[in-house]
Design an enzyme around this catalytic site. Sequence first.
Site, PDB file in Angstrom:
ATOM      1  N   ALA A   1       0.864  -1.192   0.000  1.00 58.75           N
ATOM      2  CA  ALA A   1       0.000   0.000   0.000  1.00 58.75           C
ATOM      3  C   ALA A   1       0.893   1.232   0.000  1.00 58.75           C
ATOM      4  O   ALA A   1       2.110   1.137   0.188  1.00 58.75           O
ATOM      5  CB  ALA A   1      -0.881   0.004   1.244  1.00 58.75           C
ATOM      6  N   LYS A   2       0.322   2.377  -0.225  1.00 58.20           N
ATOM      7  CA  LYS A   2       1.058   3.638  -0.101  1.00 58.20           C
ATOM      8  C   LYS A   2       0.041   4.743   0.050  1.00 58.20           C
ATOM      9  O   LYS A   2      -1.123   4.581  -0.314  1.00 58.20           O
ATOM     10  CB  LYS A   2       1.900   3.885  -1.365  1.00 58.20           C
ATOM     11  CG  LYS A   2       3.053   4.816  -1.152  1.00 58.20           C
ATOM     12  CD  LYS A   2       4.251   4.070  -0.590  1.00 58.20           C
ATOM     13  CE  LYS A   2       5.444   4.965  -0.405  1.00 58.20           C
ATOM     14  NZ  LYS A   2       6.660   4.174  -0.141  1.00 58.20           N
TER      15      LYS A   2
END
Length: 432
Positions: free
Chosen positions: A116-117
């Site tokens: 994720a980011k």
Amino acid sequence: MTTLIKEVKQKKHSKQGMLENVMEQFEHAAELVNLNPNIKKILSVTNNELIIHFPVRMDNGDVEIFKGYRVQHNNALGPYKGGLRYHPTIDIDAVKALAMWMTWKTALAGLPYGGAKGGIQMDPKKYSLGELERITRRFTYALGDNIGPEHDIPAPDVNTNAQTMAWIADTYMSTKKPSERSKNQHVVTGKPIGSGGLEGRDRATGYGVFLNIKFWAEQKNVHLKDKTFIVQGFGNVGYWAAHFLEKEGAKLVGVQDVFGTIINKEGLVVENLLDYTKNNEGSIVGFPNSENRDKEDFFGLDCDICIPAALGNQITEEKAHQIKAFLIAEGANGPTTVEAEKLLLERGVAIIPDILCNSGGVIGSYFEWLQNRNGELWELDEIMERLHKKMKEVFLKVLKVSETKKMDMRSAAYVLAIERLERTYIQRGVFP
Ligand code: NAD
């Protein structure tokens, strides 16, 4: 040149180019492993993309609206994991690209995490500390249960640090009922020591970059003593990588940060430069005995090793022609474009790819997460030893695939990461 070609070229050199880069890298790897087409479909898209507009009261009493992002690419291997970046170039495509890289990185490192980011589109330099705290806390509140210690665990990235993580942990924990607050401490990693942080997490990414350079040099019979290196970005990753490389006897001869580019062929002393930046609003410019250089000259500087440790898409085709280094160690995520990499490999320049080279950060984060989850306190020596062991194991695996299958190190790293994900999907099947 037609407008369309111009547009595509411009796009490739802009921040949006990161998404094209990661997709091209993935397509290439999928071909190499002959990836099951159904699994390819799943990995080509992100699971969830969240865009949040949230209001924050500024010091002057006005309210400003901010745009925050969290993209969760894939969680087949475990909870989503990835940093939060505060930067004007953050947009949905940049965050998607960075989230995908996280999936490959955690898979390659054999961690029980997905990718994720996230981040906020803003220039943090424009805000006071109090405003940054309110922005961070309001963003955390807006994210709500889209993050969580067993669901999605943010960490620091560009312009965020241990303080940012402490605000996030405190805000998140405060929204839980009193009896459940403490067990949510591992909602973020990269926290300050004393607030659940891990000894050595600050240096984990840069140390990992250094270790990868050292492992590579050992394999190629290259001595690091007296080798020269340049670093783009003198933040968390750039500073720590330079610190360890200098300790090994190598010489820092050029640095670039957001403020400027400095060189000294005789060597820039890393600790002195860090002290200087602390009293110079974070900037390297004006460091005693250094010469200023034009921004565009940086990657063409004379050196043996080049460490990009700032933003993505910095080493473009144009810059690839200028590079003098024989080794590029990617501290940053996505610093080299696909076209630039082709040129560099043709020229015999070795590249230690981001998903391997900067994975010390997420491995350190994993240790912090385990420490919090199990109510343990790990000591620095033990942590550095574990990090060393893990990084060596992953480096050697990548090198072996690269040598036996006669492919570059990035392709080898992708092959290992994607095969792990493919195996998991085949074992588990697709619901229902
Ligand atoms: P940071 O905010 O601590 O430092 C960023 C540095 O880059 C600063 O010195 C800044 O001046 C410089 N910079 C920013 N824009 C620039 C530009 N246009 N040209 C030249 N220099 C510029 O960030 P960080 O945590 O060190 O992250 C650096 C890179 O490493 C990012 O690509 C990040 O995704 C990657 N990374 C970080 C971690 C981590 O644990 N922090 C882990 C893995 C990968």
